[in-house]
Design a protein around this motif. Structure first.
Motif, PDB file in Angstrom:
ATOM      1  N   VAL A 151      -2.501   2.697  -5.563  1.00 57.83           N
ATOM      2  CA  VAL A 151      -3.449   3.808  -5.706  1.00 57.83           C
ATOM      3  C   VAL A 151      -4.340   3.568  -6.917  1.00 57.83           C
ATOM      4  O   VAL A 151      -5.555   3.745  -6.863  1.00 57.83           O
ATOM      5  N   ARG A 152      -3.739   3.057  -8.028  1.00 63.22           N
ATOM      6  CA  ARG A 152      -4.546   2.792  -9.225  1.00 63.22           C
ATOM      7  C   ARG A 152      -5.577   1.689  -8.948  1.00 63.22           C
ATOM      8  O   ARG A 152      -6.744   1.829  -9.275  1.00 63.22           O
ATOM      9  N   VAL A 153      -5.117   0.604  -8.305  1.00 62.52           N
ATOM     10  CA  VAL A 153      -6.013  -0.513  -8.002  1.00 62.52           C
ATOM     11  C   VAL A 153      -7.143  -0.042  -7.083  1.00 62.52           C
ATOM     12  O   VAL A 153      -8.320  -0.333  -7.291  1.00 62.52           O
ATOM     13  N   ASP A 154      -6.760   0.763  -6.093  1.00 56.80           N
ATOM     14  CA  ASP A 154      -7.708   1.281  -5.115  1.00 56.80           C
ATOM     15  C   ASP A 154      -8.767   2.141  -5.812  1.00 56.80           C
ATOM     16  O   ASP A 154      -9.958   2.051  -5.528  1.00 56.80           O
ATOM     17  N   ALA A 155      -8.319   2.978  -6.754  1.00 57.55           N
ATOM     18  CA  ALA A 155      -9.235   3.867  -7.480  1.00 57.55           C
ATOM     19  C   ALA A 155     -10.195   3.043  -8.333  1.00 57.55           C
ATOM     20  O   ALA A 155     -11.392   3.326  -8.406  1.00 57.55           O
ATOM     21  N   LEU A 156      -9.677   1.983  -8.971  1.00 55.35           N
ATOM     22  CA  LEU A 156     -10.518   1.103  -9.796  1.00 55.35           C
ATOM     23  C   LEU A 156     -11.578   0.429  -8.922  1.00 55.35           C
ATOM     24  O   LEU A 156     -12.754   0.363  -9.285  1.00 55.35           O
ATOM     25  N   ALA A 157     -11.113  -0.057  -7.748  1.00 53.16           N
ATOM     26  CA  ALA A 157     -12.015  -0.795  -6.856  1.00 53.16           C
ATOM     27  C   ALA A 157     -13.158   0.087  -6.379  1.00 53.16           C
ATOM     28  O   ALA A 157     -14.289  -0.377  -6.220  1.00 53.16           O
ATOM     29  N   SER A 158     -12.852   1.359  -6.161  1.00 57.00           N
ATOM     30  CA  SER A 158     -13.905   2.220  -5.618  1.00 57.00           C
ATOM     31  C   SER A 158     -14.658   2.949  -6.727  1.00 57.00           C
ATOM     32  O   SER A 158     -15.537   3.753  -6.464  1.00 57.00           O
ATOM     33  N   ALA A 159     -14.318   2.665  -7.994  1.00 54.94           N
ATOM     34  CA  ALA A 159     -14.963   3.360  -9.122  1.00 54.94           C
ATOM     35  C   ALA A 159     -16.338   2.743  -9.384  1.00 54.94           C
ATOM     36  O   ALA A 159     -16.592   1.599  -9.032  1.00 54.94           O
ATOM     37  N   GLY A 191      -1.915  14.320   2.990  1.00 49.88           N
ATOM     38  CA  GLY A 191      -0.769  14.633   2.143  1.00 49.88           C
ATOM     39  C   GLY A 191       0.382  13.666   2.396  1.00 49.88           C
ATOM     40  O   GLY A 191       1.029  13.188   1.449  1.00 49.88           O
ATOM     41  N   LEU A 192       0.604  13.347   3.657  1.00 52.22           N
ATOM     42  CA  LEU A 192       1.686  12.428   4.045  1.00 52.22           C
ATOM     43  C   LEU A 192       1.446  11.047   3.424  1.00 52.22           C
ATOM     44  O   LEU A 192       2.359  10.437   2.849  1.00 52.22           O
ATOM     45  N   VAL A 193       0.216  10.570   3.520  1.00 47.09           N
ATOM     46  CA  VAL A 193      -0.119   9.261   2.961  1.00 47.09           C
ATOM     47  C   VAL A 193       0.041   9.287   1.432  1.00 47.09           C
ATOM     48  O   VAL A 193       0.650   8.380   0.850  1.00 47.09           O
ATOM     49  N   GLN A 194      -0.454  10.329   0.802  1.00 48.00           N
ATOM     50  CA  GLN A 194      -0.376  10.400  -0.662  1.00 48.00           C
ATOM     51  C   GLN A 194       1.082  10.384  -1.143  1.00 48.00           C
ATOM     52  O   GLN A 194       1.400   9.763  -2.151  1.00 48.00           O
ATOM     53  N   ARG A 195       1.939  11.073  -0.416  1.00 48.45           N
ATOM     54  CA  ARG A 195       3.350  11.138  -0.825  1.00 48.45           C
ATOM     55  C   ARG A 195       4.013   9.783  -0.791  1.00 48.45           C
ATOM     56  O   ARG A 195       4.946   9.516  -1.535  1.00 48.45           O
ATOM     57  N   HIS A 196       3.554   8.929   0.127  1.00 44.41           N
ATOM     58  CA  HIS A 196       4.197   7.630   0.288  1.00 44.41           C
ATOM     59  C   HIS A 196       3.402   6.500  -0.341  1.00 44.41           C
ATOM     60  O   HIS A 196       3.823   5.341  -0.262  1.00 44.41           O
ATOM     61  N   ALA A 197       2.254   6.824  -0.913  1.00 43.93           N
ATOM     62  CA  ALA A 197       1.410   5.757  -1.466  1.00 43.93           C
ATOM     63  C   ALA A 197       2.112   5.094  -2.634  1.00 43.93           C
ATOM     64  O   ALA A 197       2.793   5.743  -3.431  1.00 43.93           O
ATOM     65  N   ASN A 198       1.962   3.796  -2.683  1.00 42.37           N
ATOM     66  CA  ASN A 198       2.483   3.024  -3.804  1.00 42.37           C
ATOM     67  C   ASN A 198       1.595   3.317  -5.017  1.00 42.37           C
ATOM     68  O   ASN A 198       0.392   3.069  -4.985  1.00 42.37           O
ATOM     69  N   ALA A 199       2.184   3.841  -6.079  1.00 40.97           N
ATOM     70  CA  ALA A 199       1.400   4.276  -7.238  1.00 40.97           C
ATOM     71  C   ALA A 199       0.527   3.138  -7.773  1.00 40.97           C
ATOM     72  O   ALA A 199      -0.637   3.334  -8.128  1.00 40.97           O
ATOM     73  N   ALA A 200       1.068   1.916  -7.804  1.00 42.02           N
ATOM     74  CA  ALA A 200       0.307   0.771  -8.323  1.00 42.02           C
ATOM     75  C   ALA A 200      -0.933   0.525  -7.466  1.00 42.02           C
ATOM     76  O   ALA A 200      -2.033   0.306  -7.975  1.00 42.02           O
ATOM     77  N   HIS A 229       0.827  -1.221   0.000  1.00 43.48           N
ATOM     78  CA  HIS A 229       0.000   0.000   0.000  1.00 43.48           C
ATOM     79  C   HIS A 229       0.854   1.261   0.000  1.00 43.48           C
ATOM     80  O   HIS A 229       0.489   2.267  -0.583  1.00 43.48           O
ATOM     81  N   LEU A 230       1.983   1.169   0.684  1.00 48.95           N
ATOM     82  CA  LEU A 230       2.914   2.299   0.694  1.00 48.95           C
ATOM     83  C   LEU A 230       4.166   1.894  -0.084  1.00 48.95           C
ATOM     84  O   LEU A 230       4.506   0.708  -0.178  1.00 48.95           O
ATOM     85  N   ASP A 231       4.818   2.899  -0.596  1.00 49.39           N
ATOM     86  CA  ASP A 231       6.027   2.696  -1.383  1.00 49.39           C
ATOM     87  C   ASP A 231       7.113   1.989  -0.562  1.00 49.39           C
ATOM     88  O   ASP A 231       7.256   2.237   0.643  1.00 49.39           O
ATOM     89  N   ALA A 232       7.877   1.122  -1.224  1.00 48.80           N
ATOM     90  CA  ALA A 232       8.904   0.342  -0.517  1.00 48.80           C
ATOM     91  C   ALA A 232       9.964   1.242   0.124  1.00 48.80           C
ATOM     92  O   ALA A 232      10.602   0.853   1.106  1.00 48.80           O
ATOM     93  N   ALA A 233      10.144   2.445  -0.417  1.00 49.96           N
ATOM     94  CA  ALA A 233      11.183   3.340   0.117  1.00 49.96           C
ATOM     95  C   ALA A 233      10.712   4.108   1.348  1.00 49.96           C
ATOM     96  O   ALA A 233      11.482   4.881   1.930  1.00 49.96           O
ATOM     97  N   THR A 234       9.467   3.907   1.773  1.00 48.00           N
ATOM     98  CA  THR A 234       8.939   4.658   2.915  1.00 48.00           C
ATOM     99  C   THR A 234       9.753   4.381   4.181  1.00 48.00           C
ATOM    100  O   THR A 234       9.999   3.232   4.524  1.00 48.00           O
ATOM    101  N   ASP A 235      10.146   5.458   4.851  1.00 52.23           N
ATOM    102  CA  ASP A 235      10.925   5.350   6.093  1.00 52.23           C
ATOM    103  C   ASP A 235       9.934   5.411   7.264  1.00 52.23           C
ATOM    104  O   ASP A 235       9.357   6.459   7.560  1.00 52.23           O
ATOM    105  N   GLY A 236       9.723   4.273   7.916  1.00 55.34           N
ATOM    106  CA  GLY A 236       8.714   4.181   8.982  1.00 55.34           C
ATOM    107  C   GLY A 236       8.983   5.125  10.132  1.00 55.34           C
ATOM    108  O   GLY A 236       8.060   5.721  10.696  1.00 55.34           O
ATOM    109  N   GLU A 237      10.241   5.283  10.466  1.00 56.39           N
ATOM    110  CA  GLU A 237      10.619   6.163  11.575  1.00 56.39           C
ATOM    111  C   GLU A 237      10.265   7.619  11.232  1.00 56.39           C
ATOM    112  O   GLU A 237       9.708   8.343  12.047  1.00 56.39           O
TER     113      GLU A 237
END
Lengths: 234, 234
Positions: free
Chosen positions: B226-234, B215-224, B172-180
């Protein structure tokens, strides 16, 4: 912001020689000198034990004065507390706000404001910030001390919003940037820096604050300006 | 996080019927009941006047007990303060942490954690958060109360980092997201919500907090995702 200073003395000049605004030098009356010395001592005490820890008695002992001697300068403990808040505000402006005005208007100045604020918060890790401790002490109490504290913080947040507005006007930040939101997020980072460095003693708090601020700026940067800026520094 | 509860009584169940974890119901000994009642009263007092405001004497008066009666349950003021911190932590977990576990693992759970935290901070606008006031009171004092407070907050920040990690693992979040870093920024927003809503009484603080978190979530969201999520809720 109010540029008048009250008790900023030469010893307050930062070690790196940055200019500190102070009123045109003229000898203070003896009474004013004593009042300044009391406020100075009270400020030192308040940053350690909180504004509510201040008492006329403790201050009299610290100053080797009688309680009535201190009372002669401050009619009440509340008046003393308000004077301490005002003095703190003057020093905050002198360290954080005014030095940033020498940076070019726009993003460079906004960065300088945040850098100075971070810097001051880091220094305060060993002494305490009455904007933060005072907010806790006075959150449920009405009265002049709370009003003076809230007015100081609100003035500072307004200055930040203004600086964001200038960065938009200069074309450095995107026109859609919400100054109020950006000031809120900058304030949030400073509060977290203070909490995590000072209370939790997380050594990477300053780095995290810097990194988050950089992210905030990048998100709002005007794409056209970023390109020009990159060319200029290439 | 430690799931054991100490004094969470039926009256602590949230009004909306969310489950509150508590130990298997068995009658408390009379002594335990009294101890719980004292901690309950002390917690109420501490959220209003701070942990440092607690005294065995004030509590005895509040409980219509003798001072020695209170002392029989808590050998010292410090032991009482530590018990209050632990009880606060148990309730924090019961309101913020456990209910979020019913949300699907990943971003939905991370959102639920932050929503519950915001919710609790908003409620506390009328009562006070000892994680925030206690950090100010104990920032310069070593000892068991400070340790208990810092351990509670660190446990909660670790739980947030873990939730960010799960959101990365779920894609759901990008692999590069720094949890700390993300936990630091979430903490920052809650501190600003508390400060600006409670002390400055800015009515839009909750909206600003929500917007910054989005904004914080959007910046770290995994683009793939987000697309699946948008399709699911469309």
């Amino acid at each position: 912001m109010n540029a008048s200073t009250r008790c900023v003395l030469p010893s307050d000049a930062p070690a790196d020689g940055r200019a500190v605004r102070r009123r045109a030098i003229k000898p203070l009356q003896k009474g004013q000198q004593t009042r300044c010395a009391i406020v100075e001592a009270a400020l030192g005490l308040a940053t350690q034990i909180g504004l509510e820890g201040l008492s006329i008695g403790a201050l009299a002992a610290l100053m080797h004065m009688s309680k009535s001697g201190v009372f002669a300068h401050f009619g009440s403990r509340e008046e003393l507390q308000v004077s301490v808040v005002r003095e703190y505000h003057v020093r905050f402006e002198a360290e954080v706000f005014y030095p940033a005005l020498s940076a070019p208007r726009g993003l460079p100045r906004l960065r300088a404001l945040f850098d100075n604020w971070m810097q001051r918060t880091s220094v305060e890790i060993d002494s305490g910030c009455i904007y933060i401790s005072g907010a806790i002490e006075f959150e449920e109490r009405a009265g002049p001390v709370r009003e003076a504290l809230a007015a100081s913080v609100n003035a500072w947040l307004a200055a930040l919003r203004h600086a964001v507005g200038l960065a938009v006007a200069q074309g450095h930040l995107d026109a859609a940037t919400d100054g109020e939101q950006m000031a809120f997020e900058m304030h949030a980072l400073i509060l977290a820096l203070h909490y995590e460095a000072r209370f939790l003693r997380h050594h990477d708090a300053l780095r995290r604050t810097r990194s988050a601020f950089e992210g905030l700026v990048q998100r709002h940067a005007n794409a056209a300006f970023v390109r020009v800026d990159a060319l200029a520094s290439a």
